[in-house]
Design a protein around this motif. Structure first.
Motif, PDB file in Angstrom:
ATOM      1  N   GLN A  17       0.885  -1.007   0.085  1.00 43.15           N
ATOM      2  CA  GLN A  17      -0.020   0.041  -0.071  1.00 43.15           C
ATOM      3  C   GLN A  17       0.823   1.402   0.148  1.00 43.15           C
ATOM      4  OE1 GLN A  17      -2.920   0.120   2.934  1.00 43.15           O
ATOM      5  NE2 GLN A  17      -3.706   1.881   2.336  1.00 43.15           N
TER       6      GLN A  17
ATOM      7  N   ALA B 267       1.061   4.193  -2.966  1.00 45.15           N
ATOM      8  CA  ALA B 267       0.571   5.699  -2.468  1.00 45.15           C
ATOM      9  C   ALA B 267       1.831   6.373  -3.051  1.00 45.15           C
ATOM     10  CB  ALA B 267       0.503   5.621  -0.888  1.00 45.15           C
TER      11      ALA B 267
ATOM     12  N   ASN C 140       1.467   6.710  -7.025  1.00 39.14           N
ATOM     13  CA  ASN C 140       0.180   7.680  -7.046  1.00 39.14           C
ATOM     14  C   ASN C 140       0.627   9.074  -6.899  1.00 39.14           C
ATOM     15  OD1 ASN C 140      -1.561   5.529  -7.751  1.00 39.14           O
ATOM     16  ND2 ASN C 140      -2.198   5.523  -5.518  1.00 39.14           N
TER      17      ASN C 140
ATOM     18  N   GLU D  56      -6.522   4.854  -3.456  1.00 35.61           N
ATOM     19  CA  GLU D  56      -5.793   5.657  -2.430  1.00 35.61           C
ATOM     20  C   GLU D  56      -6.296   7.228  -2.553  1.00 35.61           C
ATOM     21  OE1 GLU D  56      -3.640   4.611  -0.225  1.00 35.61           O
ATOM     22  OE2 GLU D  56      -3.387   2.483  -0.988  1.00 35.61           O
TER      23      GLU D  56
ATOM     24  N   ARG E 265      -8.900   5.119   5.663  1.00 37.15           N
ATOM     25  CA  ARG E 265      -7.812   4.707   4.613  1.00 37.15           C
ATOM     26  C   ARG E 265      -7.176   3.624   4.953  1.00 37.15           C
ATOM     27  NH1 ARG E 265      -4.146  10.227   4.156  1.00 37.15           N
ATOM     28  NH2 ARG E 265      -3.438   9.117   2.468  1.00 37.15           N
ATOM     29  N   THR E 266      -7.202   3.289   5.946  1.00 33.11           N
ATOM     30  CA  THR E 266      -6.275   1.717   6.107  1.00 33.11           C
ATOM     31  C   THR E 266      -7.418   0.773   6.975  1.00 33.11           C
ATOM     32  OG1 THR E 266      -5.411   2.713   8.085  1.00 33.11           O
ATOM     33  CG2 THR E 266      -4.072   2.911   6.124  1.00 33.11           C
TER      34      THR E 266
END
Length: 683
Positions: A52, A56, A59, A134, A174-175
């Motif tokens: 992850q 991120a 991105n 994300e 978000r997580t």
């Protein structure tokens, strides 16, 4: 509306075998407003967390490169200097090259299926999960405080705790952990957006919050101020998390298979709901073609799990069982072939990761091979003699083939052992060819070649079919092997697309201190609060009250104390002697008014602004909500999916809605006063 259920304890919702990255962080000591559900530790050094983090980072790099490209393109179009144009063109080539490399790196991360698979030693074909979308952090502080000050005419700084609770909930979202607790966390924030929409978003006024999300597969950033974009992205992540939960199940036992089936069906339901209720999506992963592909992919994975469960429960090697398995395998092959066709459409061809398309093709070929293998087993394995048995065999084969070519009838083939052997050999030859095609497609994809489990499954099934084919092959068998008839695909359990039920997680409005939504919402308009000093006389206060939360001044007595003090019909009582009464019941307000001293009582009231004041008051009197929106703790109730209805204005597909008083008035809205048969009471 029902009272919300107390929030479930976190430990009871954790699934067995959760990895380190799935464990929630410690709970806060004080959680009067905030949810007790928290996200994973974002710094946990686990495979999923590292993946992850890399997503991120890529991105952000893609976002930076795209900004540079946009600036360079603008400069290229604006300048007339040829030397500058050459320099900018060279810079654009470097930027495009970097973007291509980043896209390939992100595609490799998205294709990393093994991270999400089970740790069990059982040999199963891996499933295809989705990574979560994300997003950037959002600071609600300034926009929400300004909106409260301008619209609600209150001091926005008094709501710092509520704003912080909202931001903490979004940060945790978000997580999410890869289990039921993570799903409830996403659903809680999703439901909380309903209240956020009612409080701060309207057609005429927007707090100006920008929501930034990255495309799940390409990393291309999108930014919108529409709350529906935020809600659609969260719903996408709910579906994606279901795919991860389904992929991690141990499918060597029926319990794990059932859990995987349920998870993939719910993932399909989330993607299908998103497709049906949102249009003109700003990112390609939430476009209609992409969501249709994902729904079909989830349905195919459900069908694969159904086949695995039947295989697990089939102990005998009888003819009926083998035919059943053959038709189920053919069904799995057909649904994966449909997914493959969807992935090759023009818009999806360059969007879907190559490893996904390869995996789908491998599975289509693999299960087609299994169908022919089980058909051969049904034909060639020993069967007890007897007329009754032959009749049962022929009956079982009647609906097995779609067409049977050749001069011999099915009855003639089944009654002759040699003909059955030849037909079984034809099926095995076809099975071996399909296995070899699956292995060939698998070898062309670098990412699939790294998956040892998939390699083991393909090798084992290919060897099994080849060994059986060699057993049936004779030295004196010089006849050309006939083509195997096409097997009729059939399943005894069709996959269901399970739509999301937003009522399963009940939430409390974080900003309930602003007052009941029936009045204190973004669509309502009212003037500044007025302070009225009432002095009780012999005839009373001279007013008529009705309703709860807030209490409405239904009428004033001409020439009475209330009228002289400036109280008007249609005013809402929001405070009595400084005590907040927005959520107060009728009896509580009456008790405070009756308890006033000789000096009188100070009543704070607000009046709704409208060009149709009189019509609006009549509408208010006639409106009656079956849902009790005015309760202090109210879940998102009503029918399944109701909570999302008001947020589909991102680019909502228009549906005809019936008219009504509230519809005609535009700025008016329904208020619940309890039973209309209750009489007004004068004080």
């Amino acid at each position: 509306m029902e009272e919300p259920a107390t929030t479930r304890e976190l430990d009871s919702s954790l699934s067995d075998g959760a990895s380190d990255d799935d464990m929630p962080s410690a709970l806060p000591a004080d959680s009067s407003h905030s949810s007790i559900r928290k996200g994973c530790d974002p710094f946990a050094q686990t495979q999923r967390s590292k993946l992850q983090h890399r997503r991120a980072r890529i991105n952000q790099q893609i976002n930076k490169e795209m900004r540079m490209r946009a600036g360079a393109e603008n400069l290229f179009r604006a300048t007339t200097n040829n030397k500058v144009k050459e320099t900018v063109a060279l810079e654009l080539s470097f930027v495009n090259s970097n973007l291509q490399l980043l896209k390939e790196e992100l595609e490799e991360l998205n294709s990393n299926m093994e991270v999400y698979q089970t740790d069990s030693e059982s040999v199963n074909v891996p499933m295809i999960p989705l990574g979560l979308k994300e997003t950037k952090e959002v600071d609600f502080t300034g926009p929400v405080q300004d909106f409260i000050s301008e619209h609600y005419r209150e001091d926005g700084t008094l709501y710092e705790k509520e704003i912080q609770d909202l931001m903490e909930l979004r940060q945790a979202m978000r997580t999410p952990s890869r289990n039921q607790a993570g799903l409830e966390l996403l659903m809680e924030y999703y439901n909380q957006l309903y209240y956020l929409d009612q409080r701060f978003f309207s057609a005429h006024k927007n707090p100006g919050v920008h929501f930034h999300w990255y495309d799940s597969l390409t990393g291309v950033p999108s930014s919108q101020r529409a709350l529906a974009f935020e809600k659609g992205s969260v719903l996408f992540n709910i579906g994606a998390l279901y795919t991860q939960i389904g992929a991690r199940q141990d499918r060597s036992a029926s319990a794990g298979i059932d859990t995987a089936i349920d998870a993939f069906q719910r993932a399909a339901g989330a993607f299908n709901y998103l497709k049906e209720n949102f249009s003109n999506a700003p990112s390609l992963d939430m476009s209609a073609p992409s969501l249709s592909m994902l729904v079909r992919l989830m349905v195919a994975q459900v069908q694969e799990c159904v086949f695995e469960r039947i295989t697990l429960g089939t102990q005998d090697t009888g003819l009926t069982s083998q035919l059943h398995l053959a038709q189920e395998a053919a069904q799995v092959s057909d649904v994966y072939l449909l997914v493959q066709q969807t992935m090759t459409q023009p818009l999806m061809k360059d969007y879907v990761p190559f490893s996904w398309a390869s995996m789908v093709q491998v599975k289509s070929e693999h299960f087609q091979a299994l169908a022919h293998y089980h058909a051969a087993a049904a034909l060639c394995d020993p069967v007890s003699d007897g007329e009754e048995c032959e009749e049962e065999v022929e009956k079982a084969f009647l609906s097995f083939y779609t067409n049977l070519s050749g001069s011999q009838t099915l009855s003639q083939i089944l009654q002759d052992a040699e003909n059955r052997r030849k037909l079984g050999k034809a099926h095995l030859r076809h099975a071996v060819m399909k296995h070899e095609e699956a292995i060939r497609v698998h070898s062309l994809c670098k990412i699939l070649r790294k998956m040892d489990i998939l390699q083991d499954v393909l090798s084992q099934t290919h060897k099994r079919s080849l060994d059986k084919y060699l057993e049936l092959d004779r030295e004196d068998d010089f006849d050309e092997t006939a083509e195997a008839p096409e097997i009729r695909a059939q399943t005894h359990q069709k996959p269901e697309i399970t739509s999301p039920n937003f009522c399963t997680v009940q939430v409390t409005d974080i900003f309930q201190r602003l007052g009941p939504l029936s009045v204190f919402c973004a669509r309502a308009r009212w003037g500044p609060a007025r302070v009225i000093c009432l002095q009780r006389r012999e005839g009373g206060l001279g007013l008529t009250l009705r309703g709860d939360s807030p209490v409405l001044v239904a009428g004033v007595v001409p020439g009475g104390c209330a009228e002289e003090a400036g109280l008007r019909e249609g005013d809402y009582i929001v405070a009595v002697d400084g005590h907040d009464c927005k959520w107060a019941k009728h009896g509580e307000v009456v008790h405070m008014l009756k308890g006033c001293s000789d000096r009188g009582v100070e009543v704070s009231v607000v009046t709704l602004d409208s060009h149709h004041t009189q019509v609006e008051r009549k509408s208010i009197m006639l409106s009656h909500c079956s849902e009790k929106e005015n309760s202090r703790q109210c879940p998102l109730g009503g029918a399944k999916g109701q909570s999302s209805a008001s947020l589909l204005n991102w680019s909502r597909k228009k549906k005809k809605e019936g008219g009504g008083v509230a519809k005609k008035l535009g700025s008016t809205f329904s208020l619940s006063f309890g039973n209309l048969r209750d009489t007004e009471t004068m004080y």
